[in-house]
Scaffold this motif. Structure first.
Motif, PDB file in Angstrom:
ATOM      1  N   VAL A 155      -6.528   7.739  22.116  1.00  0.00           N
ATOM      2  CA  VAL A 155      -7.768   7.467  20.999  1.00  0.00           C
ATOM      3  C   VAL A 155      -8.508   8.765  21.055  1.00  0.00           C
ATOM      4  CG1 VAL A 155      -9.915   6.299  20.828  1.00  0.00           C
ATOM      5  CG2 VAL A 155      -7.962   5.005  21.574  1.00  0.00           C
ATOM      6  N   GLY A 156      -8.692   9.124  19.599  1.00  0.00           N
ATOM      7  CA  GLY A 156      -9.487  10.265  19.358  1.00  0.00           C
ATOM      8  C   GLY A 156      -8.668  11.621  18.877  1.00  0.00           C
ATOM      9  N   ASP A 157      -7.278  11.284  19.226  1.00  0.00           N
ATOM     10  CA  ASP A 157      -6.179  12.466  18.966  1.00  0.00           C
ATOM     11  C   ASP A 157      -6.167  12.872  17.539  1.00  0.00           C
ATOM     12  OD1 ASP A 157      -5.456  12.807  21.657  1.00  0.00           O
ATOM     13  OD2 ASP A 157      -3.618  11.788  21.633  1.00  0.00           O
ATOM     14  N   ARG A 158      -6.284  13.853  16.920  1.00  0.00           N
ATOM     15  CA  ARG A 158      -5.867  14.223  15.660  1.00  0.00           C
ATOM     16  C   ARG A 158      -4.465  14.508  15.483  1.00  0.00           C
ATOM     17  NH1 ARG A 158      -6.246  19.698  13.474  1.00  0.00           N
ATOM     18  NH2 ARG A 158      -6.395  19.849  11.347  1.00  0.00           N
ATOM     19  N   VAL A 159      -3.757  13.890  14.508  1.00  0.00           N
ATOM     20  CA  VAL A 159      -2.401  13.827  14.365  1.00  0.00           C
ATOM     21  C   VAL A 159      -1.874  14.048  12.808  1.00  0.00           C
ATOM     22  CG1 VAL A 159      -2.000  12.337  16.344  1.00  0.00           C
ATOM     23  CG2 VAL A 159      -2.278  11.092  14.223  1.00  0.00           C
ATOM     24  N   LEU A 160      -0.806  14.551  12.704  1.00  0.00           N
ATOM     25  CA  LEU A 160       0.219  14.600  11.663  1.00  0.00           C
ATOM     26  C   LEU A 160       0.882  13.228  11.589  1.00  0.00           C
ATOM     27  CD1 LEU A 160       1.470  15.961   9.084  1.00  0.00           C
ATOM     28  CD2 LEU A 160       3.251  17.027  10.684  1.00  0.00           C
ATOM     29  N   LEU A 161       0.796  12.518  10.466  1.00  0.00           N
ATOM     30  CA  LEU A 161       1.797  11.386  10.231  1.00  0.00           C
ATOM     31  C   LEU A 161       3.022  11.750   9.568  1.00  0.00           C
ATOM     32  CD1 LEU A 161      -0.984   8.498   9.339  1.00  0.00           C
ATOM     33  CD2 LEU A 161      -0.459   9.143  11.661  1.00  0.00           C
ATOM     34  N   SER A 162       4.097  11.574  10.207  1.00  0.00           N
ATOM     35  CA  SER A 162       5.422  12.040   9.489  1.00  0.00           C
ATOM     36  C   SER A 162       5.700  10.904   8.348  1.00  0.00           C
ATOM     37  CB  SER A 162       6.561  11.994  10.431  1.00  0.00           C
ATOM     38  OG  SER A 162       7.698  12.165   9.912  1.00  0.00           O
ATOM     39  N   CYS A 163       6.641  11.500   7.250  1.00  0.00           N
ATOM     40  CA  CYS A 163       6.949  10.520   6.135  1.00  0.00           C
ATOM     41  C   CYS A 163       7.923   9.730   6.657  1.00  0.00           C
ATOM     42  CB  CYS A 163       7.383  11.157   5.098  1.00  0.00           C
ATOM     43  SG  CYS A 163       8.823  12.483   5.243  1.00  0.00           S
ATOM     44  N   ILE A 164       8.706  10.144   7.855  1.00  0.00           N
ATOM     45  CA  ILE A 164       9.751   9.356   8.390  1.00  0.00           C
ATOM     46  C   ILE A 164       9.342   8.747   9.884  1.00  0.00           C
ATOM     47  CG2 ILE A 164      12.091   9.423   9.424  1.00  0.00           C
ATOM     48  CD1 ILE A 164      11.940   9.590   6.421  1.00  0.00           C
ATOM     49  N   ILE A 199       0.991  -1.060  -0.001  1.00  0.00           N
ATOM     50  CA  ILE A 199       0.062   0.180   0.073  1.00  0.00           C
ATOM     51  C   ILE A 199       1.000   1.284   0.033  1.00  0.00           C
ATOM     52  CG2 ILE A 199      -1.835   1.350   1.224  1.00  0.00           C
ATOM     53  CD1 ILE A 199      -2.777  -1.384   2.519  1.00  0.00           C
ATOM     54  N   LEU A 200       0.584   2.095  -0.796  1.00  0.00           N
ATOM     55  CA  LEU A 200       1.661   3.251  -1.254  1.00  0.00           C
ATOM     56  C   LEU A 200       1.090   4.372  -0.322  1.00  0.00           C
ATOM     57  CD1 LEU A 200       2.101   3.448  -4.986  1.00  0.00           C
ATOM     58  CD2 LEU A 200       3.466   2.278  -3.308  1.00  0.00           C
ATOM     59  N   GLY A 201       2.091   5.586  -0.118  1.00  0.00           N
ATOM     60  CA  GLY A 201       1.746   6.744   0.646  1.00  0.00           C
ATOM     61  C   GLY A 201       2.277   6.886   1.813  1.00  0.00           C
ATOM     62  N   HIS A 202       3.108   8.005   2.259  1.00  0.00           N
ATOM     63  CA  HIS A 202       3.657   8.368   3.399  1.00  0.00           C
ATOM     64  C   HIS A 202       3.333   9.764   4.092  1.00  0.00           C
ATOM     65  CE1 HIS A 202       6.221   9.499  -0.430  1.00  0.00           C
ATOM     66  NE2 HIS A 202       6.487  10.632   0.508  1.00  0.00           N
ATOM     67  N   GLU A 203       2.399  10.400   3.431  1.00  0.00           N
ATOM     68  CA  GLU A 203       1.934  11.974   4.052  1.00  0.00           C
ATOM     69  C   GLU A 203       0.534  11.782   4.339  1.00  0.00           C
ATOM     70  OE1 GLU A 203       3.843  14.828   1.244  1.00  0.00           O
ATOM     71  OE2 GLU A 203       3.615  13.037   0.156  1.00  0.00           O
ATOM     72  N   ALA A 204       0.209  12.261   5.678  1.00  0.00           N
ATOM     73  CA  ALA A 204      -1.320  12.016   5.946  1.00  0.00           C
ATOM     74  C   ALA A 204      -1.449  12.917   7.218  1.00  0.00           C
ATOM     75  CB  ALA A 204      -2.000  10.677   5.986  1.00  0.00           C
ATOM     76  N   VAL A 205      -2.770  13.069   7.489  1.00  0.00           N
ATOM     77  CA  VAL A 205      -3.287  13.608   8.573  1.00  0.00           C
ATOM     78  C   VAL A 205      -4.635  12.756   9.111  1.00  0.00           C
ATOM     79  CG1 VAL A 205      -4.681  15.546   9.835  1.00  0.00           C
ATOM     80  CG2 VAL A 205      -2.936  16.107   8.185  1.00  0.00           C
ATOM     81  N   GLY A 206      -4.600  12.305  10.239  1.00  0.00           N
ATOM     82  CA  GLY A 206      -5.579  11.507  10.715  1.00  0.00           C
ATOM     83  C   GLY A 206      -5.970  11.314  12.133  1.00  0.00           C
ATOM     84  N   THR A 207      -6.751  10.442  12.583  1.00  0.00           N
ATOM     85  CA  THR A 207      -7.432  10.318  13.932  1.00  0.00           C
ATOM     86  C   THR A 207      -6.935   8.947  14.546  1.00  0.00           C
ATOM     87  OG1 THR A 207      -9.181  11.761  13.179  1.00  0.00           O
ATOM     88  CG2 THR A 207      -9.483  10.479  15.140  1.00  0.00           C
ATOM     89  N   VAL A 208      -6.460   8.978  15.753  1.00  0.00           N
ATOM     90  CA  VAL A 208      -6.134   7.773  16.418  1.00  0.00           C
ATOM     91  C   VAL A 208      -7.148   6.934  16.739  1.00  0.00           C
ATOM     92  CG1 VAL A 208      -4.584   6.687  18.150  1.00  0.00           C
ATOM     93  CG2 VAL A 208      -3.996   8.840  17.320  1.00  0.00           C
ATOM     94  N   GLU A 209      -7.195   5.686  16.309  1.00  0.00           N
ATOM     95  CA  GLU A 209      -8.345   4.776  16.547  1.00  0.00           C
ATOM     96  C   GLU A 209      -7.987   3.713  17.518  1.00  0.00           C
ATOM     97  OE1 GLU A 209     -11.458   5.028  12.846  1.00  0.00           O
ATOM     98  OE2 GLU A 209      -9.943   3.296  13.161  1.00  0.00           O
ATOM     99  N   VAL A 210      -6.725   3.333  17.589  1.00  0.00           N
ATOM    100  CA  VAL A 210      -6.246   2.306  18.395  1.00  0.00           C
ATOM    101  C   VAL A 210      -4.747   2.709  18.940  1.00  0.00           C
ATOM    102  CG1 VAL A 210      -5.755  -0.306  18.790  1.00  0.00           C
ATOM    103  CG2 VAL A 210      -7.463   0.488  17.246  1.00  0.00           C
ATOM    104  N   VAL A 211      -4.125   2.097  20.077  1.00  0.00           N
ATOM    105  CA  VAL A 211      -2.796   2.420  20.423  1.00  0.00           C
ATOM    106  C   VAL A 211      -2.369   1.237  21.131  1.00  0.00           C
ATOM    107  CG1 VAL A 211      -2.985   4.839  20.709  1.00  0.00           C
ATOM    108  CG2 VAL A 211      -3.409   3.477  22.671  1.00  0.00           C
TER     109      VAL A 211
END
Length: 351
Positions: A78-87, A57-69
């Motif tokens: 859970v519920g945190d809005r986060v930036l996903l780093s490419c690294i 699955i491709l891709g390394h840039e995103a913003v999302g919401t934590v569902e499971v830790v």
């Protein structure tokens, strides 16, 4: 869930795949709210990155919401809005301790969409979640935040900082794609005397001028001659290569002055000639690198404070289900005028 699956050079599919789960204690599973496509993804589709295996699955840039830790995650909930780093970064190895997260020895570095499944999906497993995500303040929109996943820190670290841009410099940026435009925006932070951008597409040259480039040249122009005019015959202090083909690298070496710096940012899929027969005597510094994202917190703060803006860098918007249409638009910038595309999931937070 649905995800964009790579099947080898030139072939992808938006397909049903198993949902990600926590595999290690420091993992998190994040729902994708906003994702984008990188020029590196296009290099993968061309076969330039053979380490990406079919089925990924491709891709390394995103913003999302934590569902499971996972049980070892300390800084996310859970519920945190986060930036996903490419690294991704383990935070423990020698290179991580030096801030060189891109060279992580313990399974990190550039892994999303490369060595593990990436972000162009409805959900993603994020390894080393504490070190590889950033909680986002409310004042930063999804569209602004997703630019901080890769292109802004890449341009800033591998181009501007590695190139040692200082006040009064003449900076030439070859390539006005998203990373080249981000290099223009972040080079301006150091008050160079001139920023020259070189790109064959008028729409991208116009975008560069809007971001602060003083001179925008077609690649068919006499670039070296124009740079010489601007600098009293010396050449550029810094040249940033932001394309990844032999001709653009060689142009950067040509236009930089003796004692100057060539900062290679582009992803190269073929050898480029280093003309040492003429360059050996010129005291040049040439740097390459993978972004470490160590500056992401600084850039986040600047964007939140309104000190760093990239207006209209995202030119096309899609629903997440339109992934293959978005790829088609992004891959034909001279026809579509695309700079950066954004795809939105159900949890998207608009500007």
């Amino acid at each position: 869930m649905k995800a964009l699956v790579y099947h080898g050079p030139g072939s992808t599919g938006w397909e049903e795949v198993p949902e990600p789960t926590v595999e290690n204690p420091d993992d998190a599973v994040v729902r994708i709210d906003c994702v984008t496509i990188c020029g590196t993804d296009l290099h993968i589709l061309k076969g330039d990155v053979p380490t990406v295996e079919p089925g990924r699955i491709l891709g390394h840039e995103a913003v999302g919401t934590v569902e499971v830790v996972g049980g070892g995650v300390r800084n996310l909930g859970v519920g945190d809005r986060v930036l996903l780093s490419c690294i991704s970064a383990c935070g423990r190895c020698r290179y991580c301790r030096e801030g060189r997260y891109g060279q992580c020895l313990e399974g990190g570095g550039w892994i999303l969409g490369h060595r593990v499944d990436g972000t162009q999906a409805e959900r993603v497993r994020v390894p080393f979640a504490d070190m590889s995500t950033y909680r986002l303040p409310d004042e930063i929109s999804d569209e602004d935040a997703v630019l901080l996943a890769d292109i802004l820190p890449t341009a800033y670290e591998v181009g501007v900082l590695a190139g040692s841009v200082t006040p009064g410099d003449t900076v030439v940026v070859v390539g006005a794609g998203p990373v080249g435009l981000a290099a223009v925006a972040t080079a301006r932070l150091y008050s160079p005397s001139h920023i020259v951008v070189v790109d064959p597409a008028k729409s991208r040259r116009d975008a560069a001028s809007g971001l602060g480039a003083d001179v925008a040249l077609d690649s068919a122009d006499d670039v070296a001659g124009r740079v010489a005019e601007l600098t009293g015959g010396l050449g550029a202090d810094v040249a940033v290569e932001a394309v990844g083909i032999p001709a653009t690298f060689e142009l950067c070496v040509e236009v930089v002055r003796p004692g100057g710096h060539v900062a290679n940012v582009g992803v190269h899929g073929a050898p480029a000639t280093l003309h040492l027969e003429t360059a050996w005597i010129r005291d040049l510094t040439i740097t390459t690198g993978l972004v470490d994202t160590r500056t992401t917190p600084t850039l986040l703060g600047m964007v939140a404070a309104g000190r760093l803006r990239l207006p209209e860098l995202i030119t096309h918007r899609f629903e997440l289900t339109q992934m293959q249409e978005a790829y088609d638009v992004f891959s034909r910038p001279s026809e579509t005028g695309a700079l950066k595309v954004a795809l939105f999931g159900a949890g998207h937070r608009p500007r």
